[in-house]
Design a protein around this motif. Sequence first.
Motif, mmCIF file in Angstrom:
data_model
loop_
_atom_site.group_PDB
_atom_site.id
_atom_site.type_symbol
_atom_site.label_atom_id
_atom_site.label_comp_id
_atom_site.label_asym_id
_atom_site.label_seq_id
_atom_site.Cartn_x
_atom_site.Cartn_y
_atom_site.Cartn_z
ATOM 1 N N GLU A 152 34.691 46.683 34.335
ATOM 2 C CA GLU A 152 34.142 45.667 33.432
ATOM 3 C C GLU A 152 34.156 46.162 32.000
ATOM 4 O O GLU A 152 33.646 45.497 31.114
ATOM 5 C CB GLU A 152 32.720 45.307 33.849
ATOM 6 C CG GLU A 152 32.644 44.548 35.153
ATOM 7 C CD GLU A 152 31.282 43.929 35.365
ATOM 8 O OE1 GLU A 152 30.270 44.668 35.264
ATOM 9 O OE2 GLU A 152 31.228 42.716 35.611
ATOM 10 N N GLY A 153 34.769 47.324 31.792
ATOM 11 C CA GLY A 153 34.941 47.828 30.437
ATOM 12 C C GLY A 153 34.324 49.194 30.221
ATOM 13 O O GLY A 153 33.336 49.558 30.846
ATOM 14 N N ALA A 154 34.958 49.951 29.336
ATOM 15 C CA ALA A 154 34.423 51.226 28.873
ATOM 16 C C ALA A 154 34.509 51.232 27.361
ATOM 17 O O ALA A 154 35.499 50.760 26.781
ATOM 18 C CB ALA A 154 35.205 52.399 29.457
ATOM 19 N N ASP A 155 33.475 51.728 26.710
ATOM 20 C CA ASP A 155 33.408 51.712 25.251
ATOM 21 C C ASP A 155 33.022 53.081 24.725
ATOM 22 O O ASP A 155 32.120 53.734 25.254
ATOM 23 C CB ASP A 155 32.379 50.682 24.769
ATOM 24 C CG ASP A 155 32.790 49.257 25.092
ATOM 25 O OD1 ASP A 155 33.458 48.632 24.258
ATOM 26 O OD2 ASP A 155 32.427 48.795 26.190
ATOM 27 N N ALA A 156 33.694 53.495 23.661
ATOM 28 C CA ALA A 156 33.340 54.710 22.936
ATOM 29 C C ALA A 156 33.105 54.321 21.485
ATOM 30 O O ALA A 156 33.857 53.518 20.921
ATOM 31 C CB ALA A 156 34.451 55.755 23.042
ATOM 32 N N ALA A 157 32.059 54.874 20.883
ATOM 33 C CA ALA A 157 31.702 54.458 19.524
ATOM 34 C C ALA A 157 31.169 55.636 18.724
ATOM 35 O O ALA A 157 30.688 56.634 19.274
ATOM 36 C CB ALA A 157 30.669 53.333 19.562
ATOM 37 N N TRP A 158 31.260 55.480 17.411
ATOM 38 C CA TRP A 158 30.755 56.466 16.457
ATOM 39 C C TRP A 158 30.171 55.707 15.287
ATOM 40 O O TRP A 158 30.672 54.651 14.877
ATOM 41 C CB TRP A 158 31.914 57.363 15.987
ATOM 42 C CG TRP A 158 31.680 58.028 14.665
ATOM 43 C CD1 TRP A 158 31.005 59.179 14.440
ATOM 44 C CD2 TRP A 158 32.116 57.571 13.381
ATOM 45 N NE1 TRP A 158 30.997 59.473 13.086
ATOM 46 C CE2 TRP A 158 31.677 58.501 12.418
ATOM 47 C CE3 TRP A 158 32.857 56.459 12.950
ATOM 48 C CZ2 TRP A 158 31.927 58.357 11.058
ATOM 49 C CZ3 TRP A 158 33.105 56.307 11.589
ATOM 50 C CH2 TRP A 158 32.643 57.261 10.661
ATOM 51 N N SER A 159 29.075 56.199 14.750
ATOM 52 C CA SER A 159 28.497 55.576 13.559
ATOM 53 C C SER A 159 27.722 56.614 12.762
ATOM 54 O O SER A 159 27.345 57.668 13.275
ATOM 55 C CB SER A 159 27.570 54.413 13.930
ATOM 56 O OG SER A 159 26.397 54.898 14.568
ATOM 57 N N ARG A 160 27.503 56.301 11.504
ATOM 58 C CA ARG A 160 26.616 57.098 10.671
ATOM 59 C C ARG A 160 25.924 56.139 9.710
ATOM 60 O O ARG A 160 26.450 55.069 9.371
ATOM 61 C CB ARG A 160 27.379 58.178 9.917
ATOM 62 C CG ARG A 160 28.400 57.666 8.915
ATOM 63 C CD ARG A 160 29.148 58.830 8.300
ATOM 64 N NE ARG A 160 30.247 58.376 7.445
ATOM 65 C CZ ARG A 160 31.214 59.182 7.008
ATOM 66 N NH1 ARG A 160 31.215 60.460 7.339
ATOM 67 N NH2 ARG A 160 32.172 58.708 6.237
ATOM 68 N N GLY A 161 24.755 56.534 9.274
ATOM 69 C CA GLY A 161 24.012 55.659 8.390
ATOM 70 C C GLY A 161 23.069 56.427 7.497
ATOM 71 O O GLY A 161 22.779 57.616 7.713
ATOM 72 N N ARG A 162 22.598 55.751 6.500
ATOM 73 C CA ARG A 162 21.637 56.315 5.554
ATOM 74 C C ARG A 162 20.624 55.241 5.219
ATOM 75 O O ARG A 162 20.965 54.065 5.071
ATOM 76 C CB ARG A 162 22.346 56.803 4.293
ATOM 77 C CG ARG A 162 21.433 57.497 3.277
ATOM 78 C CD ARG A 162 22.248 58.059 2.120
ATOM 79 N NE ARG A 162 21.430 58.845 1.207
ATOM 80 C CZ ARG A 162 20.740 58.333 0.192
ATOM 81 N NH1 ARG A 162 20.774 57.031 -0.038
ATOM 82 N NH2 ARG A 162 20.032 59.113 -0.589
#
Length: 451
Positions: A152-162
């Motif tokens: 049903e799906g595989a997801d990889a993610a990256w984020s950064r914030g301030r």
Amino acid sequence: MSSPEPATPADDILPSLIEHALKAGADAAEAILSEREALSVGVRNSALEEVEREESRDLSLRVFVGRRQAVVSSSSLSADARRRLVERAVAMAALAPEDPFGGLADASDLAVGPFPDLDLHDATERSPEALEATARATEAAALAIAGVSRSEGADAAWSRGRWRLVTSEGFDAARQHSRFSLSASVIAEKDGVMERAGEGRAVRHLSDLIGPGDLGRRVGERAAAKIGARKIGSTTAPVIFENRIAAALLSPLLGAVSGPSVARGTSFLKDRLGQRVLPEGVSLLDDPFRPRGLGSTPFDDEGVRVAARAIVEDGVIATWLLNTASARQLGLRSTGHGARGSAGPAGVSVHNAHLTPGRNDLAGLMAQADRGLLVTGMFGPSLNANTGDWSAGVNGFWFEGGDIVHPVSEVTVAGNLTDLYARLVPGADLEFHDALNSPSLLFDAVAIAGK
């Protein structure tokens, strides 16, 4: 949440925004600049499904005219947009109803630097190709498990914030964070009957993230283990909630000790401060300073100082979770649990909370219970916040003699949380994966509705 970060070119906006709001008629004001960059890649059944990239800046202004307040936000940082932001906020506040408990945090409650480095930012940037490869490897590992029919799906993610907060009371600080995540969901099938399983993990540093092969295998094995699930007859029996989902049993407790709920009188624990709600020896602890924690922060979203504390200590409620407004309404001081988005006043949120572990691992809890239901999945929980009456649809495994007998699906468990909390037995298998963590939890007698 995050640790302090050097200034960016947009930083001079916030002090000037506060200055203009005060000149326009506000008695007090606070401004927030939230910056975020994110990339997510998803695959499904060996095909690339989606690539999502986000780069955003959100500006939020909260002003007070007397005890009247308004919050306005904008995604534009232009001079004209900021001028309109101030005008709208002050005009709206002048027309808003009075809130006798409104206002910025007291200066004496504000956090003062230098702030500790909580190691919440990893400068690693993941490319779309790297994320796609990780997602594909996760899915492939899950599909390789016998009995798993499709993804049903595989997801990889990256984020950064301030995130930076400036107030007219003199608070001015920023914090930054990074986040790396991986998730997958698959279906196992036999004789036309489908069983689903999924899991996701998120961390602050890439080096702490579970490997794609490990996550994929775990998801696939859980789905395959559900094949042949059956209903059971309605009964009352011991129920164990696996540590992966046990925190869902604690979320209503946090809601019930939330200052706004207590102040409104909509909490089933509103009269229980200083009273026992968990068994002797069991505590619920909150630590905003845990290195790399998903809920770690050097100050709350109102700029108030934070502290490690027991929410429930040795079974007894030790504190409410308070932001500035609920603290004033209850005649107390903020506990540093104010939480804000880009719109609306502050709510309440825990930092890194966990229930203290017990002596037995999951196998030990099953042996202690002898027979009953091991819950590994939960959906559609329902809570009466005034009474504590709670129910949820669950699936998992029936066990006897401490050993699993067969998978179970389509059953409901129910009870009153005040009664259940008083009888919980924590396991020893506490793991830190989220901002709220729990070991597996055993309850000796729970109503189970089946066929």
